[in-house]
Design an enzyme around this catalytic site. Sequence first.
Site, PDB file in Angstrom:
ATOM      1  N   LYS A  10       1.592  10.677   5.334  1.00 57.56           N
ATOM      2  CA  LYS A  10       2.645   9.533   4.696  1.00 57.56           C
ATOM      3  C   LYS A  10       3.746  10.433   3.965  1.00 57.56           C
ATOM      4  O   LYS A  10       3.631  10.474   2.821  1.00 57.56           O
ATOM      5  CB  LYS A  10       2.030   8.442   3.935  1.00 57.56           C
ATOM      6  CG  LYS A  10       2.628   7.128   3.965  1.00 57.56           C
ATOM      7  CD  LYS A  10       1.778   6.246   3.482  1.00 57.56           C
ATOM      8  CE  LYS A  10       2.762   4.821   3.171  1.00 57.56           C
ATOM      9  NZ  LYS A  10       3.546   4.190   4.094  1.00 57.56           N
ATOM     10  N   ARG A  51      -5.721   8.988   0.712  1.00 55.45           N
ATOM     11  CA  ARG A  51      -4.804   9.264   1.694  1.00 55.45           C
ATOM     12  C   ARG A  51      -3.539   9.795   0.831  1.00 55.45           C
ATOM     13  O   ARG A  51      -3.120  11.060   1.782  1.00 55.45           O
ATOM     14  CB  ARG A  51      -4.164   7.769   2.585  1.00 55.45           C
ATOM     15  CG  ARG A  51      -3.493   8.159   3.624  1.00 55.45           C
ATOM     16  CD  ARG A  51      -3.133   6.767   4.252  1.00 55.45           C
ATOM     17  NE  ARG A  51      -2.229   5.928   3.585  1.00 55.45           N
ATOM     18  CZ  ARG A  51      -1.839   4.790   3.909  1.00 55.45           C
ATOM     19  NH1 ARG A  51      -2.305   4.186   5.054  1.00 55.45           N
ATOM     20  NH2 ARG A  51      -1.320   3.831   3.395  1.00 55.45           N
ATOM     21  N   GLU A  60       2.172   2.738  17.153  1.00 52.66           N
ATOM     22  CA  GLU A  60       2.307   1.788  16.248  1.00 52.66           C
ATOM     23  C   GLU A  60       3.549   1.129  15.901  1.00 52.66           C
ATOM     24  O   GLU A  60       4.544   1.648  16.900  1.00 52.66           O
ATOM     25  CB  GLU A  60       1.565   2.479  14.838  1.00 52.66           C
ATOM     26  CG  GLU A  60       2.689   3.603  14.207  1.00 52.66           C
ATOM     27  CD  GLU A  60       2.198   4.422  13.232  1.00 52.66           C
ATOM     28  OE1 GLU A  60       1.493   3.875  12.227  1.00 52.66           O
ATOM     29  OE2 GLU A  60       2.515   5.635  13.154  1.00 52.66           O
TER      30      GLU A  60
HETATM   31  N1  PMP Z   1       2.169   2.886  10.170  1.00 52.09           N
HETATM   32  C1  PMP Z   1       3.034   3.262   9.433  1.00 52.09           C
HETATM   33  C2  PMP Z   1       4.052   4.246   9.814  1.00 52.09           C
HETATM   34  C3  PMP Z   1       3.309   2.877   7.851  1.00 52.09           C
HETATM   35  O1  PMP Z   1       4.440   3.137   7.329  1.00 52.09           O
HETATM   36  C4  PMP Z   1       2.474   2.052   7.428  1.00 52.09           C
HETATM   37  C5  PMP Z   1       2.387   1.685   6.102  1.00 52.09           C
HETATM   38  N2  PMP Z   1       3.715   0.663   5.847  1.00 52.09           N
HETATM   39  C6  PMP Z   1       1.375   1.409   8.217  1.00 52.09           C
HETATM   40  C7  PMP Z   1       0.849   2.108   9.577  1.00 52.09           C
HETATM   41  C8  PMP Z   1       0.406   0.626   7.582  1.00 52.09           C
HETATM   42  O2  PMP Z   1      -0.570   1.319   6.729  1.00 52.09           O
HETATM   43  P1  PMP Z   1      -1.259   0.535   5.467  1.00 52.09           P
HETATM   44  O3  PMP Z   1      -1.982  -0.574   5.960  1.00 52.09           O
HETATM   45  O4  PMP Z   1      -1.807   1.615   4.839  1.00 52.09           O
HETATM   46  O5  PMP Z   1      -0.105  -0.227   4.790  1.00 52.09           O
END
Ligand code: PMP
Length: 289
Positions: free
Chosen positions: A155, A56, A188
Amino acid sequence: MPKGPEPKVYINGKLVARVEATVSVYDHGLLYGDGVFEGIRVYGGKVFRLREHVDRLFDSARSIYLDIPLSREEMAEAITSTVKANAKQNGYIRVVVTRGAGSLGLDPRKTTDPQVIIIVDDITLYPPELYENGLEIITAATIRNHPNALSPRIKSLNYLNNIMAKVEGVRAGCLEALMLNHKGEVAECTGDNVFLVKHGVLRTPPLDAGILEGVTRNAVLELARAADIPVEEVALTRHDVYTADECFLTGTAAEVIPVVKCDGRVIGTGKPGPVTRQLRERFHQLARE
Ligand code: PMP
């Protein structure tokens, strides 16, 4: 509590004391949020889903025309060796790649040295009682970035979109806030993906709702499928949240945390539900395997 050893931070191939891990004030990561990052967990000395996080990170970098000066294998190796150097059994890793120092202008061609930083530390979770009793959230007025402005799949170091929504949540007395997309659908939370349970079906927004593809989200989807829980990746609205039997969030830092109230409405029974509990339990088993 006995004080642990001074953490060692990886910066451009070197392990240095925390105070010596510094970047230029001309770094475009600082000046413009121009860079990418990852948050990763270490459980029992093992880095959780390292390959997925590295992939990622490289996809985020590719998407913003940022060349990471390491191969994926070298990055994975740098992460595991920094964890070892810090003798960290259970903790949190932050990987950051900045565009590097340049001139005072946006043009990335004026930058030279992308900075690769790996920090191994502890993570402050939500208070333990929230895992037992569930979290209360609100819907933020700030919508998630339009995918044609800045893809939520990246990200990036520019988290202001999420921070604005987080501030709304905090000002309303909530630790998380639900973000909708430009179509008014559920996307989200500010740092977590969102799941609902309705009539035994696990539902979560699809990637094209404009979300980050969470590593924890993917792990929970796999666990649900393995447990024969029906899964749907579908567009969801706030109505679906208010009328769900259960709601929970997933994230590297949060793991799996129940949500029992949204915008003042009680979700389901107002207590963490059985599917949430089961998936949380299975996630713990997976992390500690
Ligand atoms: N959405 C956002 C905007 C995030 O920054 C994150 C990570 N903190 C997630 C979802 C969750 O992703 P992950 O399970 O890979 O940590």
